[in-house]
Design an enzyme around this catalytic site. Structure first.
Site, PDB file in Angstrom:
ATOM      1  N   GLY A  12       0.790  -1.235   0.000  1.00  0.00           N
ATOM      2  CA  GLY A  12       0.000   0.000   0.000  1.00  0.00           C
ATOM      3  C   GLY A  12       0.817   1.277   0.000  1.00  0.00           C
ATOM      4  O   GLY A  12       0.320   2.330   0.398  1.00  0.00           O
ATOM      5  N   SER A  13       2.074   1.219  -0.514  1.00  0.00           N
ATOM      6  CA  SER A  13       2.847   2.474  -0.521  1.00  0.00           C
ATOM      7  C   SER A  13       2.250   3.476  -1.511  1.00  0.00           C
ATOM      8  O   SER A  13       2.285   4.681  -1.270  1.00  0.00           O
ATOM      9  CB  SER A  13       4.324   2.200  -0.828  1.00  0.00           C
ATOM     10  OG  SER A  13       4.494   1.810  -2.163  1.00  0.00           O
ATOM     11  N   ASN A  14       1.680   2.993  -2.605  1.00  0.00           N
ATOM     12  CA  ASN A  14       1.015   3.927  -3.535  1.00  0.00           C
ATOM     13  C   ASN A  14      -0.257   4.495  -2.924  1.00  0.00           C
ATOM     14  O   ASN A  14      -0.534   5.685  -3.061  1.00  0.00           O
ATOM     15  CB  ASN A  14       0.699   3.231  -4.866  1.00  0.00           C
ATOM     16  CG  ASN A  14       1.897   3.207  -5.791  1.00  0.00           C
ATOM     17  OD1 ASN A  14       2.277   4.224  -6.349  1.00  0.00           O
ATOM     18  ND2 ASN A  14       2.519   2.046  -5.925  1.00  0.00           N
ATOM     19  N   LEU A  85      -4.308  -7.097  -6.912  1.00  0.00           N
ATOM     20  CA  LEU A  85      -3.930  -8.283  -7.679  1.00  0.00           C
ATOM     21  C   LEU A  85      -5.079  -9.271  -7.872  1.00  0.00           C
ATOM     22  O   LEU A  85      -4.881 -10.470  -7.853  1.00  0.00           O
ATOM     23  CB  LEU A  85      -2.732  -8.969  -7.010  1.00  0.00           C
ATOM     24  CG  LEU A  85      -1.474  -8.099  -6.905  1.00  0.00           C
ATOM     25  CD1 LEU A  85      -0.353  -8.842  -6.187  1.00  0.00           C
ATOM     26  CD2 LEU A  85      -1.006  -7.611  -8.271  1.00  0.00           C
ATOM     27  N   ASN A 102      -5.346   2.043 -13.417  1.00  0.00           N
ATOM     28  CA  ASN A 102      -4.386   1.135 -12.775  1.00  0.00           C
ATOM     29  C   ASN A 102      -2.975   1.669 -12.995  1.00  0.00           C
ATOM     30  O   ASN A 102      -2.713   2.379 -13.966  1.00  0.00           O
ATOM     31  CB  ASN A 102      -4.503  -0.258 -13.413  1.00  0.00           C
ATOM     32  CG  ASN A 102      -3.527  -1.258 -12.823  1.00  0.00           C
ATOM     33  OD1 ASN A 102      -3.368  -1.335 -11.605  1.00  0.00           O
ATOM     34  ND2 ASN A 102      -2.862  -2.024 -13.674  1.00  0.00           N
ATOM     35  N   HIS A 104       0.931   0.186 -13.478  1.00  0.00           N
ATOM     36  CA  HIS A 104       1.641  -1.063 -13.764  1.00  0.00           C
ATOM     37  C   HIS A 104       3.137  -0.756 -13.820  1.00  0.00           C
ATOM     38  O   HIS A 104       3.541   0.226 -14.455  1.00  0.00           O
ATOM     39  CB  HIS A 104       1.155  -1.622 -15.111  1.00  0.00           C
ATOM     40  CG  HIS A 104       1.689  -2.979 -15.405  1.00  0.00           C
ATOM     41  ND1 HIS A 104       1.155  -4.130 -14.851  1.00  0.00           N
ATOM     42  CD2 HIS A 104       2.728  -3.372 -16.173  1.00  0.00           C
ATOM     43  CE1 HIS A 104       1.853  -5.172 -15.280  1.00  0.00           C
ATOM     44  NE2 HIS A 104       2.801  -4.742 -16.082  1.00  0.00           N
ATOM     45  N   ASP A 145      -4.121  -5.659 -18.298  1.00  0.00           N
ATOM     46  CA  ASP A 145      -3.105  -4.655 -18.678  1.00  0.00           C
ATOM     47  C   ASP A 145      -3.261  -4.141 -20.107  1.00  0.00           C
ATOM     48  O   ASP A 145      -2.269  -3.834 -20.781  1.00  0.00           O
ATOM     49  CB  ASP A 145      -1.673  -5.232 -18.520  1.00  0.00           C
ATOM     50  CG  ASP A 145      -1.390  -5.678 -17.097  1.00  0.00           C
ATOM     51  OD1 ASP A 145      -1.942  -5.071 -16.167  1.00  0.00           O
ATOM     52  OD2 ASP A 145      -0.612  -6.636 -16.924  1.00  0.00           O
ATOM     53  N   GLU A 174       6.464   5.941  -9.192  1.00  0.00           N
ATOM     54  CA  GLU A 174       5.009   5.795  -9.014  1.00  0.00           C
ATOM     55  C   GLU A 174       4.473   6.819  -8.021  1.00  0.00           C
ATOM     56  O   GLU A 174       3.452   7.474  -8.266  1.00  0.00           O
ATOM     57  CB  GLU A 174       4.689   4.372  -8.525  1.00  0.00           C
ATOM     58  CG  GLU A 174       4.997   3.312  -9.565  1.00  0.00           C
ATOM     59  CD  GLU A 174       4.624   1.908  -9.132  1.00  0.00           C
ATOM     60  OE1 GLU A 174       4.325   1.093 -10.006  1.00  0.00           O
ATOM     61  OE2 GLU A 174       4.638   1.601  -7.922  1.00  0.00           O
TER      62      GLU A 174
HETATM   63  C1  GAR Z   1       3.425  -1.337  -7.495  1.00  0.00           C
HETATM   64  O1  GAR Z   1       4.736  -1.294  -8.001  1.00  0.00           O
HETATM   65  C2  GAR Z   1       2.432  -1.497  -8.617  1.00  0.00           C
HETATM   66  O2  GAR Z   1       2.810  -0.859  -9.805  1.00  0.00           O
HETATM   67  C3  GAR Z   1       2.419  -2.986  -8.791  1.00  0.00           C
HETATM   68  O3  GAR Z   1       2.471  -3.514  -7.488  1.00  0.00           O
HETATM   69  C4  GAR Z   1       3.206  -2.595  -6.660  1.00  0.00           C
HETATM   70  C5  GAR Z   1       2.371  -2.326  -5.420  1.00  0.00           C
HETATM   71  O4  GAR Z   1       3.110  -1.600  -4.479  1.00  0.00           O
HETATM   72  N1  GAR Z   1       1.242  -3.413  -9.491  1.00  0.00           N
HETATM   73  C6  GAR Z   1       1.229  -4.436 -10.343  1.00  0.00           C
HETATM   74  O5  GAR Z   1       2.203  -5.128 -10.578  1.00  0.00           O
HETATM   75  C7  GAR Z   1      -0.116  -4.669 -11.021  1.00  0.00           C
HETATM   76  N2  GAR Z   1       0.025  -5.474 -12.182  1.00  0.00           N
HETATM   77  P1  GAR Z   1       2.395  -0.925  -3.235  1.00  0.00           P
HETATM   78  O6  GAR Z   1       1.451  -1.967  -2.633  1.00  0.00           O
HETATM   79  O7  GAR Z   1       3.497  -0.557  -2.290  1.00  0.00           O
HETATM   80  O8  GAR Z   1       1.630   0.266  -3.745  1.00  0.00           O
END
Ligand code: GAR
Length: 190
Positions: A12-14, A85, A102, A104, A145, A174
């Site tokens: 969940g950093s994003n 996911l 989304n 990616h 995607d 990101e």
């Molecule tokens: C992120 O890098 C995102 O782009 C990727 O998972 C990570 C989640 O990080 N998403 C995918 O690969 C989707 N196909 P986070 O939980 O720290 O935000």
């Protein structure tokens, strides 16, 4: 006020970067986070920020009508996928047509599709000897995607990179761009 729901399955950093960016914003509100994993790291991050996290089990995501009802009850205008996911089923896509995006961690169409997520992508980028990689922000459709691309940003792959150092560089990219792109889409500013 435009209400956002974030869908997240992992750290969940994003989600955190987005929630911090829009804290105290008078046009955009991160109303809630929906997750398909009960103990996802995103729960603690959101708790600290005072944002509600709601867990829905696999069956709710497969059927999806329950999710749509919940989102409508919460008056959600826009859905942000941030490390989510599970598949987004048609009832959600149709109710939020062109209102779901989304992020990616690759330059789509490279390294997209089934099985391509998170560290699997960074491992493949390094194994292939690529010298650049990046991020893609895109609308979602019923395939994986494959929706219309809104934004991409690139970064270098260094000779001594590991999947973990690359993941850190990608995360920085990101966290910088995702909130700004959301702002541009929702209120037309950057
Ligand atoms: C992120 O890098 C995102 O782009 C990727 O998972 C990570 C989640 O990080 N998403 C995918 O690969 C989707 N196909 P986070 O939980 O720290 O935000």
């Amino acid at each position: 006020m435009k209400n956002i729901a974030i869908f997240a399955s992992g750290e969940g950093s994003n989600a955190e970067a987005i929630a911090q960016y829009f804290a105290n914003n008078d046009k955009v509100c991160v109303k809630c986070v929906l997750t398909n994993r009960q103990n996802a790291g995103v729960n603690q991050r959101m708790e600290k920020l005072g944002i509600d996290t709601h867990f829905f089990p696999k069956e709710s995501w497969s059927n999806a009508h329950e999710i749509v009802d919940f989102l409508q009850k919460e008056n959600i205008h826009f859905i942000i996928l941030a490390g989510f996911l599970a598949k987004i089923e048609p009832p959600i896509i149709h109710s939020y047509n062109h209102h779901i995006i989304n992020i990616h961690p690759s330059l789509l169409p490279r390294y997209g599709g089934k099985g391509m997520w998170g560290r699997h992508i960074h491992e493949a980028v390094i194994a292939n000897g690529d010298t650049e990689t990046g991020i893609t922000i895109h609308y979602i459709d019923e395939d994986i995607d494959s929706g219309d691309i809104i934004f991409q940003a690139k970064c270098e792959v260094l000779p001594n990179d590991t999947p973990s150092t690359l993941a850190t560089r990608i995360h920085s990219l990101e966290h910088k761009h995702y909130p700004q792109v959301i702002e541009m889409l929702l209120i037309g500013q950057q």
